[in-house]
Scaffold this motif. Structure first.
Motif, PDB file in Angstrom:
ATOM      1  N   HIS A  22      24.304  -1.072 117.419  1.00  0.00           N
ATOM      2  CA  HIS A  22      24.912  -2.294 116.680  1.00  0.00           C
ATOM      3  C   HIS A  22      23.863  -3.155 116.261  1.00  0.00           C
ATOM      4  O   HIS A  22      24.026  -4.206 115.346  1.00  0.00           O
ATOM      5  N   SER A  23      22.613  -2.911 117.010  1.00  0.00           N
ATOM      6  CA  SER A  23      21.489  -3.874 116.688  1.00  0.00           C
ATOM      7  C   SER A  23      21.039  -3.699 114.989  1.00  0.00           C
ATOM      8  O   SER A  23      20.573  -4.506 114.515  1.00  0.00           O
ATOM      9  N   VAL A  24      21.030  -2.193 114.667  1.00  0.00           N
ATOM     10  CA  VAL A  24      20.599  -1.888 113.385  1.00  0.00           C
ATOM     11  C   VAL A  24      21.531  -2.502 112.354  1.00  0.00           C
ATOM     12  O   VAL A  24      21.211  -3.036 111.059  1.00  0.00           O
ATOM     13  N   PHE A  25      22.900  -2.521 112.815  1.00  0.00           N
ATOM     14  CA  PHE A  25      23.758  -3.186 111.779  1.00  0.00           C
ATOM     15  C   PHE A  25      23.745  -4.502 111.730  1.00  0.00           C
ATOM     16  O   PHE A  25      23.912  -5.329 110.533  1.00  0.00           O
ATOM     17  N   ASN A  26      23.414  -5.259 112.585  1.00  0.00           N
ATOM     18  CA  ASN A  26      23.109  -6.661 112.801  1.00  0.00           C
ATOM     19  C   ASN A  26      21.824  -6.799 111.753  1.00  0.00           C
ATOM     20  O   ASN A  26      21.832  -8.005 111.102  1.00  0.00           O
ATOM     21  N   GLU A  27      21.078  -6.135 111.977  1.00  0.00           N
ATOM     22  CA  GLU A  27      19.743  -6.228 110.918  1.00  0.00           C
ATOM     23  C   GLU A  27      20.172  -6.071 109.407  1.00  0.00           C
ATOM     24  O   GLU A  27      19.861  -6.957 108.612  1.00  0.00           O
ATOM     25  N   ILE A  28      20.985  -5.196 109.200  1.00  0.00           N
ATOM     26  CA  ILE A  28      21.452  -5.149 107.813  1.00  0.00           C
ATOM     27  C   ILE A  28      22.495  -6.284 107.471  1.00  0.00           C
ATOM     28  O   ILE A  28      22.425  -6.846 106.393  1.00  0.00           O
TER      29      ILE A  28
END
Length: 67
Positions: A22-28
């Motif tokens: 989910h942290s990668v999604f937040n970055e996107i």
């Protein structure tokens, strides 16, 4: 938490990324609407170009069933 990110591009194509944190999604998501959306994924920097909007689906998508 792992899940699936769905990225809509301005040329009306989709990019679907399964099994990401989910942290990668937040970055996107923070870069949504920018000309260049880049993030570190699978130990390399990936440029997705311009994306808007982006959606999150917890867990994996069952492609045979549709969700």
């Amino acid at each position: 938490m792992k899940g699936t990110a769905i990225l809509y591009k301005k040329d009306q194509t989709l990019t679907i990324i399964e099994n990401i944190d989910h942290s990668v999604f937040n970055e996107i998501q923070k870069q949504c609407g920018c000309d260049q959306c880049t993030c570190k994924y699978d130990n390399k920097v990936v440029n997705f170009g311009a994306v808007s909007p982006v959606f999150w689906h917890e867990d994996e998508i069952d492609w045979d069933y549709g969700y």
